[in-house]
Design a protein around this motif. Sequence first.
Motif, PDB file in Angstrom:
ATOM      1  N   SER A   9      -9.640  20.063   7.217  1.00  0.00           N
ATOM      2  CA  SER A   9      -9.039  19.502   8.427  1.00  0.00           C
ATOM      3  C   SER A   9      -7.671  20.125   8.724  1.00  0.00           C
ATOM      4  O   SER A   9      -6.858  20.322   7.826  1.00  0.00           O
ATOM      5  N   THR A  10      -7.459  20.443   9.966  1.00  0.00           N
ATOM      6  CA  THR A  10      -6.142  20.945  10.368  1.00  0.00           C
ATOM      7  C   THR A  10      -5.381  19.852  11.124  1.00  0.00           C
ATOM      8  O   THR A  10      -4.330  20.088  11.692  1.00  0.00           O
ATOM      9  N   LYS A  11      -5.969  18.631  11.117  1.00  0.00           N
ATOM     10  CA  LYS A  11      -5.291  17.527  11.812  1.00  0.00           C
ATOM     11  C   LYS A  11      -3.992  17.176  11.077  1.00  0.00           C
ATOM     12  O   LYS A  11      -3.898  17.396   9.868  1.00  0.00           O
ATOM     13  N   PRO A  12      -3.011  16.609  11.784  1.00  0.00           N
ATOM     14  CA  PRO A  12      -1.777  16.226  11.102  1.00  0.00           C
ATOM     15  C   PRO A  12      -2.033  15.161  10.028  1.00  0.00           C
ATOM     16  O   PRO A  12      -2.950  14.351  10.190  1.00  0.00           O
ATOM     17  N   ASN A  13      -1.229  15.175   8.987  1.00  0.00           N
ATOM     18  CA  ASN A  13      -1.363  14.167   7.923  1.00  0.00           C
ATOM     19  C   ASN A  13      -1.268  12.756   8.501  1.00  0.00           C
ATOM     20  O   ASN A  13      -0.556  12.524   9.470  1.00  0.00           O
ATOM     21  N   ARG A  14      -1.970  11.833   7.874  1.00  0.00           N
ATOM     22  CA  ARG A  14      -1.919  10.455   8.378  1.00  0.00           C
ATOM     23  C   ARG A  14      -1.320   9.505   7.351  1.00  0.00           C
ATOM     24  O   ARG A  14      -1.232   9.820   6.163  1.00  0.00           O
ATOM     25  N   THR A  15      -0.951   8.317   7.835  1.00  0.00           N
ATOM     26  CA  THR A  15      -0.280   7.311   7.015  1.00  0.00           C
ATOM     27  C   THR A  15      -1.268   6.614   6.086  1.00  0.00           C
ATOM     28  O   THR A  15      -2.355   6.236   6.508  1.00  0.00           O
ATOM     29  N   VAL A  16      -0.868   6.444   4.829  1.00  0.00           N
ATOM     30  CA  VAL A  16      -1.761   5.835   3.844  1.00  0.00           C
ATOM     31  C   VAL A  16      -1.135   4.552   3.308  1.00  0.00           C
ATOM     32  O   VAL A  16       0.019   4.553   2.871  1.00  0.00           O
ATOM     33  N   SER A  17      -1.890   3.470   3.337  1.00  0.00           N
ATOM     34  CA  SER A  17      -1.356   2.184   2.878  1.00  0.00           C
ATOM     35  C   SER A  17      -2.204   1.588   1.772  1.00  0.00           C
ATOM     36  O   SER A  17      -3.394   1.888   1.656  1.00  0.00           O
ATOM     37  N   ILE A  18      -1.562   0.702   1.007  1.00  0.00           N
ATOM     38  CA  ILE A  18      -2.308  -0.132   0.067  1.00  0.00           C
ATOM     39  C   ILE A  18      -2.794  -1.338   0.867  1.00  0.00           C
ATOM     40  O   ILE A  18      -1.980  -2.106   1.376  1.00  0.00           O
ATOM     41  N   ILE A  19      -4.122  -1.484   1.005  1.00  0.00           N
ATOM     42  CA  ILE A  19      -4.639  -2.577   1.847  1.00  0.00           C
ATOM     43  C   ILE A  19      -5.172  -3.744   1.017  1.00  0.00           C
ATOM     44  O   ILE A  19      -5.599  -4.746   1.560  1.00  0.00           O
ATOM     45  N   GLY A  20      -5.146  -3.595  -0.315  1.00  0.00           N
ATOM     46  CA  GLY A  20      -5.563  -4.711  -1.171  1.00  0.00           C
ATOM     47  C   GLY A  20      -5.182  -4.426  -2.606  1.00  0.00           C
ATOM     48  O   GLY A  20      -5.196  -3.269  -3.040  1.00  0.00           O
ATOM     49  N   THR A  21      -4.801  -5.468  -3.337  1.00  0.00           N
ATOM     50  CA  THR A  21      -4.473  -5.309  -4.760  1.00  0.00           C
ATOM     51  C   THR A  21      -5.274  -6.325  -5.575  1.00  0.00           C
ATOM     52  O   THR A  21      -5.689  -7.372  -5.057  1.00  0.00           O
ATOM     53  N   GLY A  22      -5.461  -6.001  -6.849  1.00  0.00           N
ATOM     54  CA  GLY A  22      -6.168  -6.938  -7.725  1.00  0.00           C
ATOM     55  C   GLY A  22      -5.768  -6.702  -9.168  1.00  0.00           C
ATOM     56  O   GLY A  22      -5.213  -5.651  -9.495  1.00  0.00           O
ATOM     57  N   SER A  23      -6.042  -7.679 -10.017  1.00  0.00           N
ATOM     58  CA  SER A  23      -5.733  -7.485 -11.429  1.00  0.00           C
ATOM     59  C   SER A  23      -6.624  -8.377 -12.282  1.00  0.00           C
ATOM     60  O   SER A  23      -7.267  -9.313 -11.786  1.00  0.00           O
ATOM     61  N   TYR A  24      -6.637  -8.041 -13.560  1.00  0.00           N
ATOM     62  CA  TYR A  24      -7.421  -8.824 -14.517  1.00  0.00           C
ATOM     63  C   TYR A  24      -6.773  -8.711 -15.889  1.00  0.00           C
ATOM     64  O   TYR A  24      -6.364  -7.619 -16.295  1.00  0.00           O
ATOM     65  N   LEU A 305       2.346  -5.366  -9.504  1.00  0.00           N
ATOM     66  CA  LEU A 305       2.267  -5.203  -8.042  1.00  0.00           C
ATOM     67  C   LEU A 305       1.354  -6.287  -7.450  1.00  0.00           C
ATOM     68  O   LEU A 305       1.692  -6.916  -6.442  1.00  0.00           O
ATOM     69  N   ASP A 306       0.210  -6.492  -8.081  1.00  0.00           N
ATOM     70  CA  ASP A 306      -0.729  -7.495  -7.573  1.00  0.00           C
ATOM     71  C   ASP A 306      -0.120  -8.891  -7.607  1.00  0.00           C
ATOM     72  O   ASP A 306      -0.214  -9.650  -6.635  1.00  0.00           O
ATOM     73  N   GLU A 307       0.538  -9.208  -8.719  1.00  0.00           N
ATOM     74  CA  GLU A 307       1.183 -10.529  -8.836  1.00  0.00           C
ATOM     75  C   GLU A 307       2.241 -10.726  -7.756  1.00  0.00           C
ATOM     76  O   GLU A 307       2.277 -11.755  -7.083  1.00  0.00           O
ATOM     77  N   ALA A 308       3.108  -9.716  -7.619  1.00  0.00           N
ATOM     78  CA  ALA A 308       4.203  -9.826  -6.639  1.00  0.00           C
ATOM     79  C   ALA A 308       3.636  -9.946  -5.224  1.00  0.00           C
ATOM     80  O   ALA A 308       4.141 -10.719  -4.399  1.00  0.00           O
ATOM     81  N   ASN A 309       2.580  -9.197  -4.952  1.00  0.00           N
ATOM     82  CA  ASN A 309       1.922  -9.248  -3.641  1.00  0.00           C
ATOM     83  C   ASN A 309       1.360 -10.643  -3.375  1.00  0.00           C
ATOM     84  O   ASN A 309       1.612 -11.255  -2.328  1.00  0.00           O
ATOM     85  N   ARG A 310       0.643 -11.187  -4.360  1.00  0.00           N
ATOM     86  CA  ARG A 310       0.012 -12.501  -4.165  1.00  0.00           C
ATOM     87  C   ARG A 310       1.039 -13.633  -4.140  1.00  0.00           C
ATOM     88  O   ARG A 310       0.817 -14.670  -3.531  1.00  0.00           O
ATOM     89  N   GLU A 311       2.187 -13.419  -4.807  1.00  0.00           N
ATOM     90  CA  GLU A 311       3.258 -14.424  -4.771  1.00  0.00           C
ATOM     91  C   GLU A 311       4.069 -14.331  -3.482  1.00  0.00           C
ATOM     92  O   GLU A 311       4.990 -15.125  -3.263  1.00  0.00           O
ATOM     93  N   GLY A 312       3.799 -13.314  -2.666  1.00  0.00           N
ATOM     94  CA  GLY A 312       4.525 -13.158  -1.399  1.00  0.00           C
ATOM     95  C   GLY A 312       5.963 -12.691  -1.580  1.00  0.00           C
ATOM     96  O   GLY A 312       6.839 -13.054  -0.801  1.00  0.00           O
TER      97      GLY A 312
END
Length: 338
Positions: A9-24, A305-312
């Motif tokens: 692809s020669t398209k410009p780079n796009r933005t990448v996000s974390i859209i979900g976290t989990g842990s066990y 990261l998952d804990e902090a995310n779920r704790e808001g």
Amino acid sequence: MSKSPKTRSTKPNRTVSIIGTGSYVPERILTNAELEKMVETSDEWITSRTGIRERRIAAEGEHTSHMAAKAAQNAMEQAGVTAEEIDLIIIGTITPDTFTPATACHVQRILGAKNAACFDISAACSGFLYAVEIAQQFIANHTYNTVLVIGADKLSSIIDWQDRNTCVLFGDGAGAAVLRYRARSHGVITTFMASDGNYGDILHVPGGGCAMPTTPENAGQKLNTLKMNGRETFKQAVLSMGAAATAALAQAGLTADDLTCIIPHQANMRIIESLADRLKIPIEKFHVNLDRYGNTSAAAVAIALDEANREGRFKVGDYILLVVFGGGLTYASSVIQW
Ligand code: ACO
């Protein structure tokens, strides 16, 4: 005229996000009081030197892939992503189920992620952030859309349970994140990654590889367990994480004041306090869970990261910083706009 081949692809780079976290983490809790019965140590020594009160230990037959798959299912559920949508699975681990196949392939089978390419990376405790950066590159350049990144380790399988220098520090667990293109934030703004192989022997597993295979003659020497120079590791941890965080902030064009939350590698409370001092960031901004889980290697920053995310602890639009170090020496820091 000769036919020209298709290019990437020669398209410009796009933005990448974390859209979900989990842990066990496994159910079994190993307390400092129990360790007092196994080696010459005390709850007071462990708590005052490290901040660790208890850790989780995987059940017999519970492998790195099992923990990784549970963390992944958690993250996929939060992200609203099905197994078939995953294009790539990357696992940071130094305790793979098997040398081959990769643990990522075992996880693919458990999840039924039949459309994914799979591989593991070996960067010790830095494995999750290294994997986030690899995933980021693949999505930004339009190679893949949805990547599952996992940090998972069963450190209990490579610990010498008679060595008080190491056995009090570590635990088992897994953390995961789903990464995807998302336009509404800056996502993973930057990741600084570095290594220094000159410090390889301050934290290493000397045997079990081709340099020193386990043989009937050396089997009793526990060469396939983790050896550590604690004081040198402590020093390098503070220096390397300080350098990585400073470099990542500079690359992002931000300052420490812009950050809502810092998610550090969970090795030792005193390392985190020294890092906070060095970066001049109030300790309250750091998310810490090592008192409950100890050091879970590649999983540590992902679980936190998952804990902090779920704790808001942060919301969409906030800037957060992840920072890690591990055997190798490897170290890394990511600045993310959530
Ligand atoms: N209980 C009691 N005594 C102990 C224990 C224990 N569990 N472990 C070590 N000791 C003793 C040592 O034998 C040594 O005794 P000696 O002085 O008679 O030889 C003494 O305690 C060492 O004391 P200190 O050097 O003062 O201990 P320190 O304050 O450095 O704390 C520690 C040791 C906790 C290991 C610290 O150095 C540390 O946290 N280092 C970094 C460890 C780390 O982060 N490792 C993993 C990082 S990377 C990854 O995650 C894979």
